[in-house]
Design a protein around this motif. Structure first.
Motif, PDB file in Angstrom:
ATOM      1  N   SER A  47      10.643  23.287 -34.757  1.00 36.72           N
ATOM      2  CA  SER A  47      10.125  22.430 -35.824  1.00 36.72           C
ATOM      3  C   SER A  47       9.155  23.167 -36.734  1.00 36.72           C
ATOM      4  O   SER A  47       8.857  22.684 -37.828  1.00 36.72           O
ATOM      5  CB  SER A  47       9.447  21.196 -35.230  1.00 36.72           C
ATOM      6  N   PHE A  48       8.670  24.325 -36.304  1.00 35.92           N
ATOM      7  CA  PHE A  48       7.754  25.126 -37.127  1.00 35.92           C
ATOM      8  C   PHE A  48       8.488  26.246 -37.858  1.00 35.92           C
ATOM      9  O   PHE A  48       7.855  27.156 -38.382  1.00 35.92           O
ATOM     10  CB  PHE A  48       6.643  25.728 -36.255  1.00 35.92           C
ATOM     11  N   THR A  49       9.829  26.168 -37.889  1.00 34.26           N
ATOM     12  CA  THR A  49      10.605  27.242 -38.500  1.00 34.26           C
ATOM     13  C   THR A  49      11.545  26.680 -39.561  1.00 34.26           C
ATOM     14  O   THR A  49      11.751  25.466 -39.664  1.00 34.26           O
ATOM     15  CB  THR A  49      11.431  27.989 -37.442  1.00 34.26           C
ATOM     16  N   ASN A  50      12.121  27.580 -40.313  1.00 38.82           N
ATOM     17  CA  ASN A  50      13.171  27.266 -41.273  1.00 38.82           C
ATOM     18  C   ASN A  50      14.418  28.029 -40.846  1.00 38.82           C
ATOM     19  O   ASN A  50      14.502  29.241 -41.035  1.00 38.82           O
ATOM     20  CB  ASN A  50      12.743  27.668 -42.688  1.00 38.82           C
ATOM     21  N   TRP A  51      15.378  27.314 -40.249  1.00 41.57           N
ATOM     22  CA  TRP A  51      16.573  27.958 -39.693  1.00 41.57           C
ATOM     23  C   TRP A  51      17.766  27.059 -39.921  1.00 41.57           C
ATOM     24  O   TRP A  51      17.701  25.848 -39.695  1.00 41.57           O
ATOM     25  CB  TRP A  51      16.369  28.225 -38.195  1.00 41.57           C
ATOM     26  N   ASP A  52      18.867  27.644 -40.395  1.00 39.82           N
ATOM     27  CA  ASP A  52      20.059  26.858 -40.688  1.00 39.82           C
ATOM     28  C   ASP A  52      21.005  26.744 -39.502  1.00 39.82           C
ATOM     29  O   ASP A  52      22.032  26.069 -39.586  1.00 39.82           O
ATOM     30  CB  ASP A  52      20.805  27.442 -41.889  1.00 39.82           C
ATOM     31  N   LYS A  61      12.597  31.647 -39.879  1.00 42.89           N
ATOM     32  CA  LYS A  61      11.352  31.962 -40.572  1.00 42.89           C
ATOM     33  C   LYS A  61      10.274  30.936 -40.221  1.00 42.89           C
ATOM     34  O   LYS A  61      10.498  29.736 -40.286  1.00 42.89           O
ATOM     35  CB  LYS A  61      11.595  31.950 -42.088  1.00 42.89           C
ATOM     36  N   ASN A  62       9.119  31.433 -39.833  1.00 43.00           N
ATOM     37  CA  ASN A  62       8.008  30.551 -39.480  1.00 43.00           C
ATOM     38  C   ASN A  62       7.419  29.935 -40.752  1.00 43.00           C
ATOM     39  O   ASN A  62       7.006  30.646 -41.665  1.00 43.00           O
ATOM     40  CB  ASN A  62       6.942  31.340 -38.722  1.00 43.00           C
ATOM     41  N   VAL A  63       7.387  28.593 -40.787  1.00 38.56           N
ATOM     42  CA  VAL A  63       6.869  27.893 -41.967  1.00 38.56           C
ATOM     43  C   VAL A  63       5.669  27.021 -41.624  1.00 38.56           C
ATOM     44  O   VAL A  63       5.219  26.236 -42.464  1.00 38.56           O
ATOM     45  CB  VAL A  63       7.972  27.032 -42.616  1.00 38.56           C
ATOM     46  N   GLY A  64       5.165  27.133 -40.414  1.00 38.44           N
ATOM     47  CA  GLY A  64       3.982  26.363 -40.034  1.00 38.44           C
ATOM     48  C   GLY A  64       4.266  24.867 -40.013  1.00 38.44           C
ATOM     49  O   GLY A  64       5.259  24.415 -39.437  1.00 38.44           O
ATOM     50  N   ALA A 265      24.508  20.150 -44.644  1.00 41.40           N
ATOM     51  CA  ALA A 265      23.395  21.067 -44.929  1.00 41.40           C
ATOM     52  C   ALA A 265      22.499  21.110 -43.692  1.00 41.40           C
ATOM     53  O   ALA A 265      21.529  20.364 -43.584  1.00 41.40           O
ATOM     54  CB  ALA A 265      22.626  20.600 -46.158  1.00 41.40           C
ATOM     55  N   SER A 266      22.866  21.956 -42.742  1.00 39.92           N
ATOM     56  CA  SER A 266      22.159  21.988 -41.461  1.00 39.92           C
ATOM     57  C   SER A 266      20.749  22.536 -41.651  1.00 39.92           C
ATOM     58  O   SER A 266      20.555  23.641 -42.153  1.00 39.92           O
ATOM     59  CB  SER A 266      22.935  22.854 -40.471  1.00 39.92           C
ATOM     60  N   ARG A 267      19.769  21.739 -41.233  1.00 41.05           N
ATOM     61  CA  ARG A 267      18.360  22.148 -41.286  1.00 41.05           C
ATOM     62  C   ARG A 267      17.762  21.932 -39.898  1.00 41.05           C
ATOM     63  O   ARG A 267      17.208  20.879 -39.617  1.00 41.05           O
ATOM     64  CB  ARG A 267      17.610  21.361 -42.352  1.00 41.05           C
ATOM     65  N   ILE A 268      17.912  22.943 -39.053  1.00 41.17           N
ATOM     66  CA  ILE A 268      17.500  22.813 -37.660  1.00 41.17           C
ATOM     67  C   ILE A 268      16.005  22.552 -37.561  1.00 41.17           C
ATOM     68  O   ILE A 268      15.558  21.683 -36.796  1.00 41.17           O
ATOM     69  CB  ILE A 268      17.865  24.078 -36.869  1.00 41.17           C
ATOM     70  N   GLY A 269      15.210  23.294 -38.315  1.00 37.71           N
ATOM     71  CA  GLY A 269      13.763  23.138 -38.242  1.00 37.71           C
ATOM     72  C   GLY A 269      13.309  21.759 -38.692  1.00 37.71           C
ATOM     73  O   GLY A 269      12.465  21.128 -38.043  1.00 37.71           O
ATOM     74  N   PHE A 270      13.868  21.283 -39.785  1.00 34.20           N
ATOM     75  CA  PHE A 270      13.485  19.974 -40.310  1.00 34.20           C
ATOM     76  C   PHE A 270      13.913  18.863 -39.354  1.00 34.20           C
ATOM     77  O   PHE A 270      13.154  17.932 -39.079  1.00 34.20           O
ATOM     78  CB  PHE A 270      14.127  19.769 -41.684  1.00 34.20           C
ATOM     79  N   GLY A 271      15.141  18.967 -38.835  1.00 31.50           N
ATOM     80  CA  GLY A 271      15.600  17.975 -37.875  1.00 31.50           C
ATOM     81  C   GLY A 271      14.795  18.002 -36.593  1.00 31.50           C
ATOM     82  O   GLY A 271      14.537  16.960 -35.985  1.00 31.50           O
ATOM     83  N   SER A 272      14.349  19.193 -36.182  1.00 39.19           N
ATOM     84  CA  SER A 272      13.522  19.303 -34.982  1.00 39.19           C
ATOM     85  C   SER A 272      12.157  18.652 -35.194  1.00 39.19           C
ATOM     86  O   SER A 272      11.576  18.094 -34.257  1.00 39.19           O
ATOM     87  CB  SER A 272      13.345  20.775 -34.605  1.00 39.19           C
TER      88      SER A 272
END
Length: 298
Positions: A47-52, A61-64, A265-272
């Motif tokens: 949840s703290f990353t940006n990963w597709d 990528k770590n996005v805090g 549009a898979s957004r693993i980090g956002f979904g997490s």
């Protein structure tokens, strides 16, 4: 002496028995850690990353806290989904749960055919929510549904956003009532009969006996029902996904998680991040339940 003999028997287990006991403890523990805790912790970290989800996880990528900020500020479906989850919880808690408790009280009287009634009411619990959705499609269908056939209307109960949430709640309540009925029925069977007899001697009516004597005694069952209702309301997914994948007025947090993780549009980090919100809310009630249970044991 009996207690000493019991402990003596445990202390003198054979090597084979010790291996069996160790496996009975180790295997479920490993499965729980692998299938529950590892994915849960992994979701929180993602949840703290940006990963597709396509490239290697090392490329994440770590996005805090940006995903959490986006969920709360610039993601329009989140607020309606949260509202729908709260409505779902309110209906399950204020309608389905009291109905299940009322049925349990009636069946606890050992009326004729009570076993048949128990089976009939509990049967929907055996079915998955996805299958429940298909069954109620036969009732809600605009062209061939039972309701429109009887009333002569042409309402699309699952398609019209004015009705689809309430239609889904009725279908879910049909299943939830049987589960609550079984929990309360088990609790009622465990109440000491002398408590009811004492209340009857004191002149208490059946209603007073239940609410002032029996219901407080079932405090642990009430807590279990509360936790189960909250968790079931949060993780409501199958039924809504079968209807329309959580769109057009049926948005829930669980469907938003799925649509963001396995969508186009898979957004693993956002979904997490959305899944972590569900995890935190559920954990609050689970911790509350564990504290009450441990306090009762002490």
């Amino acid at each position: 002496m009996a207690r000493r003999a019991k402990y003596k028997g445990i202390d003198h287990l054979t090597p084979v028995d010790r291996v069996v006991v160790g496996l009975m403890i180790a295997v479920p523990t490993i499965l729980v850690l692998w299938l529950v805790w590892v994915p849960a912790i992994g979701s929180v970290l993602l949840s703290f990353t940006n990963w597709d989800g396509i490239g290697p996880i090392s490329a994440a990528k770590n996005v805090g806290l940006r995903n959490y900020h986006d969920v709360l500020t610039i993601y329009p479906p989140f607020v309606p989904a949260l509202q729908h989850n709260l409505i779902w919880l309110a209906v399950m808690f204020l309608f389905a749960t009291p109905v299940g408790m009322f049925l349990a009280v009636l069946l606890d009287r050992e009326v004729r055919g009570s076993r048949v009634y128990q089976t009939a009411i509990y049967l929907p619990v055996v079915l998955s929510l996805a299958l429940v959705g298909f069954i109620w499609q036969l009732i809600y269908s605009r062209d061939q549904g039972l309701i429109n056939a009887v009333t002569g209307g042409s309402i699309d109960w699952y398609g019209d956003q004015r009705y689809n949430l309430w239609a889904a709640l009725i279908a879910s309540s049909w299943r939830h009532v049987g589960y609550i009925m079984l929990l309360y029925l088990a609790g009622l069977k465990g109440v000491d009969p002398t408590l009811r007899e004492a209340a009857k001697v004191d002149g208490a009516s059946e209603r007073q006996t239940f609410f002032r004597v029996v219901f407080p005694v079932m405090f642990p069952i009430n807590i279990i029902v509360l936790v189960v209702t909250v968790i079931e309301s949060l993780r409501a997914f199958d039924l809504v996904w079968v209807i329309n994948k959580g769109r057009n007025g049926l948005e829930l947090i669980s469907t938003l998680v799925t649509s963001n993780i396995v969508g186009e549009a898979s957004r693993i980090g956002f979904g997490s991040a959305l899944a972590t919100f569900m995890l935190v809310i559920s954990s609050i009630f689970i911790v509350l339940y564990l504290r009450i249970v441990m306090r009762e044991q002490r």
